[in-house]
Design a protein around this motif. Structure first.
Motif, PDB file in Angstrom:
ATOM      1  N   ASP A 312      11.596 -16.039  17.659  1.00  0.00           N
ATOM      2  CA  ASP A 312      12.977 -16.477  17.903  1.00  0.00           C
ATOM      3  C   ASP A 312      13.974 -15.402  17.490  1.00  0.00           C
ATOM      4  N   PHE A 313      13.700 -14.744  16.372  1.00  0.00           N
ATOM      5  CA  PHE A 313      14.609 -13.691  15.910  1.00  0.00           C
ATOM      6  C   PHE A 313      14.586 -12.505  16.856  1.00  0.00           C
ATOM      7  N   LEU A 314      13.411 -12.200  17.424  1.00  0.00           N
ATOM      8  CA  LEU A 314      13.319 -11.129  18.420  1.00  0.00           C
ATOM      9  C   LEU A 314      14.258 -11.407  19.588  1.00  0.00           C
ATOM     10  N   LYS A 315      14.338 -12.663  19.997  1.00  0.00           N
ATOM     11  CA  LYS A 315      15.148 -13.017  21.156  1.00  0.00           C
ATOM     12  C   LYS A 315      16.632 -13.100  20.842  1.00  0.00           C
ATOM     13  N   LEU A 316      16.973 -13.548  19.633  1.00  0.00           N
ATOM     14  CA  LEU A 316      18.372 -13.869  19.351  1.00  0.00           C
ATOM     15  C   LEU A 316      18.964 -13.109  18.174  1.00  0.00           C
ATOM     16  N   GLY A 317      18.149 -12.422  17.385  1.00  0.00           N
ATOM     17  CA  GLY A 317      18.639 -11.769  16.176  1.00  0.00           C
ATOM     18  C   GLY A 317      19.519 -10.569  16.455  1.00  0.00           C
ATOM     19  N   THR A 318      20.168 -10.073  15.393  1.00  0.00           N
ATOM     20  CA  THR A 318      21.056  -8.914  15.497  1.00  0.00           C
ATOM     21  C   THR A 318      20.570  -7.805  14.576  1.00  0.00           C
ATOM     22  N   HIS A 319      21.105  -6.601  14.789  1.00  0.00           N
ATOM     23  CA  HIS A 319      20.736  -5.453  13.975  1.00  0.00           C
ATOM     24  C   HIS A 319      21.133  -5.669  12.515  1.00  0.00           C
ATOM     25  N   GLN A 320      22.302  -6.251  12.278  1.00  0.00           N
ATOM     26  CA  GLN A 320      22.789  -6.454  10.920  1.00  0.00           C
ATOM     27  C   GLN A 320      21.917  -7.450  10.154  1.00  0.00           C
ATOM     28  N   GLU A 321      21.379  -8.437  10.861  1.00  0.00           N
ATOM     29  CA  GLU A 321      20.583  -9.469  10.203  1.00  0.00           C
ATOM     30  C   GLU A 321      19.139  -9.046   9.952  1.00  0.00           C
ATOM     31  N   ALA A 322      18.697  -7.973  10.620  1.00  0.00           N
ATOM     32  CA  ALA A 322      17.278  -7.616  10.597  1.00  0.00           C
ATOM     33  C   ALA A 322      16.715  -7.359   9.201  1.00  0.00           C
ATOM     34  N   PRO A 323      17.341  -6.528   8.350  1.00  0.00           N
ATOM     35  CA  PRO A 323      16.742  -6.256   7.034  1.00  0.00           C
ATOM     36  C   PRO A 323      16.535  -7.520   6.200  1.00  0.00           C
ATOM     37  N   GLY A 324      17.559  -8.386   6.137  1.00  0.00           N
ATOM     38  CA  GLY A 324      17.438  -9.607   5.354  1.00  0.00           C
ATOM     39  C   GLY A 324      16.388 -10.549   5.926  1.00  0.00           C
ATOM     40  N   PHE A 325      16.351 -10.655   7.260  1.00  0.00           N
ATOM     41  CA  PHE A 325      15.374 -11.555   7.876  1.00  0.00           C
ATOM     42  C   PHE A 325      13.948 -11.073   7.618  1.00  0.00           C
ATOM     43  N   ILE A 326      13.698  -9.790   7.783  1.00  0.00           N
ATOM     44  CA  ILE A 326      12.343  -9.255   7.616  1.00  0.00           C
ATOM     45  C   ILE A 326      11.886  -9.395   6.161  1.00  0.00           C
ATOM     46  N   ARG A 327      12.794  -9.191   5.189  1.00  0.00           N
ATOM     47  CA  ARG A 327      12.409  -9.381   3.787  1.00  0.00           C
ATOM     48  C   ARG A 327      11.955 -10.816   3.541  1.00  0.00           C
ATOM     49  N   GLN A 328      12.676 -11.786   4.130  1.00  0.00           N
ATOM     50  CA  GLN A 328      12.309 -13.184   3.964  1.00  0.00           C
ATOM     51  C   GLN A 328      11.007 -13.499   4.695  1.00  0.00           C
ATOM     52  N   LEU A 354       4.561  -9.650  19.502  1.00  0.00           N
ATOM     53  CA  LEU A 354       5.972  -9.271  19.676  1.00  0.00           C
ATOM     54  C   LEU A 354       6.175  -8.460  20.953  1.00  0.00           C
ATOM     55  N   VAL A 355       5.303  -7.486  21.199  1.00  0.00           N
ATOM     56  CA  VAL A 355       5.454  -6.624  22.375  1.00  0.00           C
ATOM     57  C   VAL A 355       5.281  -7.428  23.660  1.00  0.00           C
ATOM     58  N   GLN A 356       4.273  -8.296  23.695  1.00  0.00           N
ATOM     59  CA  GLN A 356       4.049  -9.102  24.895  1.00  0.00           C
ATOM     60  C   GLN A 356       5.221 -10.046  25.151  1.00  0.00           C
ATOM     61  N   THR A 357       5.734 -10.662  24.095  1.00  0.00           N
ATOM     62  CA  THR A 357       6.876 -11.561  24.241  1.00  0.00           C
ATOM     63  C   THR A 357       8.098 -10.805  24.750  1.00  0.00           C
ATOM     64  N   ALA A 358       8.327  -9.609  24.194  1.00  0.00           N
ATOM     65  CA  ALA A 358       9.480  -8.808  24.615  1.00  0.00           C
ATOM     66  C   ALA A 358       9.357  -8.387  26.073  1.00  0.00           C
ATOM     67  N   LYS A 359       8.168  -8.003  26.477  1.00  0.00           N
ATOM     68  CA  LYS A 359       7.981  -7.554  27.867  1.00  0.00           C
ATOM     69  C   LYS A 359       8.245  -8.691  28.847  1.00  0.00           C
ATOM     70  N   LEU A 360       7.738  -9.884  28.528  1.00  0.00           N
ATOM     71  CA  LEU A 360       7.919 -11.028  29.422  1.00  0.00           C
ATOM     72  C   LEU A 360       9.349 -11.534  29.401  1.00  0.00           C
ATOM     73  N   THR A 361       9.976 -11.526  28.222  1.00  0.00           N
ATOM     74  CA  THR A 361      11.328 -12.079  28.088  1.00  0.00           C
ATOM     75  C   THR A 361      12.395 -11.131  28.608  1.00  0.00           C
ATOM     76  N   PHE A 362      12.249  -9.850  28.283  1.00  0.00           N
ATOM     77  CA  PHE A 362      13.284  -8.877  28.640  1.00  0.00           C
ATOM     78  C   PHE A 362      12.969  -8.122  29.925  1.00  0.00           C
ATOM     79  N   ARG A 363      11.777  -8.405  30.520  1.00  0.00           N
ATOM     80  CA  ARG A 363      11.371  -7.832  31.805  1.00  0.00           C
ATOM     81  C   ARG A 363      11.457  -6.310  31.817  1.00  0.00           C
ATOM     82  N   SER A 364      10.912  -5.698  30.775  1.00  0.00           N
ATOM     83  CA  SER A 364      10.918  -4.240  30.689  1.00  0.00           C
ATOM     84  C   SER A 364       9.809  -3.651  31.545  1.00  0.00           C
ATOM     85  N   ASP A 365      10.063  -2.459  32.108  1.00  0.00           N
ATOM     86  CA  ASP A 365       9.025  -1.765  32.873  1.00  0.00           C
ATOM     87  C   ASP A 365       8.378  -0.659  32.035  1.00  0.00           C
ATOM     88  N   CYS A 366       8.538  -0.728  30.719  1.00  0.00           N
ATOM     89  CA  CYS A 366       7.945   0.242  29.808  1.00  0.00           C
ATOM     90  C   CYS A 366       6.417   0.159  29.887  1.00  0.00           C
TER      91      CYS A 366
END
Length: 531
Positions: A312-328, A354-366
């Motif tokens: 859920d955080f991958l889909k909706l989180g922000t850069h500012q929230e990342a350090p605190g979220f990952i520590r928790q 995480l990578v599979q979810t990101a590819k399917l959700t964000f439709r990346s061609d990476c």
């Protein structure tokens, strides 16, 4: 239209043949002429005619010499010898060189046209046989999946093979047999053949499917249909039926799915997605097997991480929230022995998800495979929890680039479409085709992009725009219902009233009477009528 070239040293004959035939009407294209073989060769190289008509006796390079050169350098060109020499030797030599016909001057326009039609028919038949011999159903399906054949060639090959293959939408499913016992990497050929036989006996019950065997343990299925939901439902049913089959022989069946795409060229896109899904499942399966094995001595049950929260955080989180979220998130990881294989396989398993979810959700061609290899090298370098936290923050930042690219890629295009609809919603002839023409993209591409980027179809957006404007007019004007319907793009008052009630829950008169202020169009229904 076949191209015809003429070579004759007599200008009157060249002009007579050129001017006495209505080439276009007869289905041919007159591509030029020359007075001898030497001057003809550069024209032949440039024009590449299908049929060459040549005299025999000419200066510099005669017709037989020209024929010999053309047969060697341009073997597909058909040659007709046109000669005033009634000599068996000439005819014998010409036939030995492989000419299509040999006739004597003078020749009438009708006779020449008849010869050209016969040769043209031979060309068509050879082309048909060549294509038929070149393509089998399996090769056609494989080339479509690999993106190796164009739409026109695929349609022609399917017709020649008598395949009922054309449909608006397609999707690809890859079925793979894998060992049911993790440690058993080698499976006997007889086991796979027995499993494939059972699979084939099941698939034969679905004659509408297009299947080919890609390897000894993989079968590719192309599904087709008139609607995306129809194909998705068919795929779900097929997978469920196959899963219910008791596949013994030390094997189990895995199904990797591609998305539903429009047009024949969408098969390649769906196949790539199915390949990514297959690769991810293979890596994930191998990693989980290793994780289970490595966890025997490392009490995995004591390490608790909330993967759903991370997704859920991958889909909706922000850069500012990342350090605190990952520590928790990583509190439980402090208990891990970072020198153990268990630590590697656990972080790798989370990474794959995480990578599979990101590819399917964000439709990346990476390139997913290359990225995972790179990340696995980084995971091997993690020796303490602080490095693990930095790794996850960096991974999120990288995957958020996909998220940003996905949202920005078509932003300008979507705004153009919305503006055009807002300015032209009153036109009852407004269509997807007309909109795409005005925007300057194909209708299939526009439909797909709009749905992906906005979460609703163009029809749903158009209907929401029209109903929103109708609500304003009901509240601020004294226009009658049929007048409002006409002004927002509906020529049928009854259709408008029924649609208005479906969207708002009230008829237009009820809405006007109650002065409803809520805006149910914000939550406009899905699955509206196709634009």
């Amino acid at each position: 239209m076949k191209k015809v070239m003429l070579v004759d040293d007599e200008i009157l004959i060249r002009e007579s043949i050129r001017d006495s035939i209505d080439w276009k009407k007869e289905g041919f294209l007159y591509s030029g002429d020359a007075p001898d073989g030497e001057l003809a060769l550069p024209i032949i190289e440039e024009q590449e005619p299908d049929i060459l008509i040549t005299d025999i006796k000419m200066p510099f390079m005669n017709g037989l010499e020209l024929t010999s050169v053309v047969r060697q350098r341009f073997p597909d060109i058909k040659i007709i010898i046109l000669s005033g020499h009634d000599d068996f030797h000439y005819a014998q030599t010409a036939l030995r060189l492989g000419v299509e016909d040999y006739c004597l001057k003078p020749v009438s326009a009708a006779e020449l046209i008849q010869m050209l039609r016969i040769v043209s028919a031979r060309i068509d038949e050879e082309h048909r046989l060549k294509q038929k011999n070149t393509y089998t159903p399996d090769k056609l399906y494989a080339d479509l999946c690999g993106g190796l054949i164009g739409t026109g060639a695929a349609i022609e090959a399917a017709a020649q093979l008598d395949l009922k293959f054309i449909a608006p939408y397609y999707a690809v499913l890859i079925l793979s047999f894998v060992p049911s016992i993790p440690d058993e990497s080698e499976v006997a050929q007889s086991q796979i053949e027995a499993a494939e036989l059972l699979l084939a006996s099941t698939l034969v019950e679905y004659p509408e499917l297009c299947c080919f065997r890609r390897s000894r343990s993989e079968t590719v299925i192309i599904l087709k249909g008139g609607l995306p939901d129809q194909i998705s439902a068919k795929m779900d049913v097929l997978i469920r039926v196959l899963k219910q089959k008791k596949i013994h022989f030390g094997l189990k069946l895995t199904a990797s799915c591609g998305g539903v795409h429009e047009r024949l060229q969408g098969i390649h896109l769906s196949f790539q997605e199915a390949e990514d899904d297959r690769m991810f499942k293979k890596l994930s399966r191998q990693n989980k097997e290793a994780l289970i094995e490595a966890s025997i001595d490392h009490s995995p049950d004591s390490v608790l991480v909330d993967r759903n929260c991370l997704i859920d955080f991958l889909k909706l989180g922000t850069h500012q929230e990342a350090p605190g979220f990952i520590r928790q998130f990583a509190i439980g990881l402090h208990k891990i022995n970072w020198n153990s294989m268990y630590a590697y396989y656990l972080i790798n398993d989370i990474t794959l998800e995480l990578v599979q979810t990101a590819k399917l959700t964000f439709r990346s061609d990476c390139n997913q495979a290359e990225l995972i290899q790179e990340l696995q090298k980084k995971i091997r370098g993690i020796s303490k929890v602080e490095e693990c936290l930095d790794y996850f923050i960096g991974l999120l930042e990288r995957l958020w680039v996909w998220r940003s690219e996905g949202s920005d890629k078509y932003g300008e295009l979507i705004e153009k479409v919305k503006l055009y609809i807002r300015e032209n919603y009153h036109n009852d002839q407004l269509s997807l085709h007309e909109t795409s023409k005005q925007i300057g993209v194909s209708s299939s591409h526009l439909s797909k992009v709009f749905s992906q980027e906005t979460g609703q179809t163009m029809t749903e957006y158009l209907t929401a725009t029209r109903i929103g404007r109708a609500k304003e007019m009901l509240k601020t004007t004294r226009y009658k219902t049929f007048e409002i319907a006409f002004q927002v793009g509906y020529s049928d008052q009854h259709y408008f009233s029924n649609l208005f009630k479906k969207v708002t829950g009230m008829t237009p008169m009820e809405y006007r009477k109650h002065g409803h202020t809520a805006d149910p169009v914000e939550n406009f229904y899905k699955g509206g009528q196709r634009l």
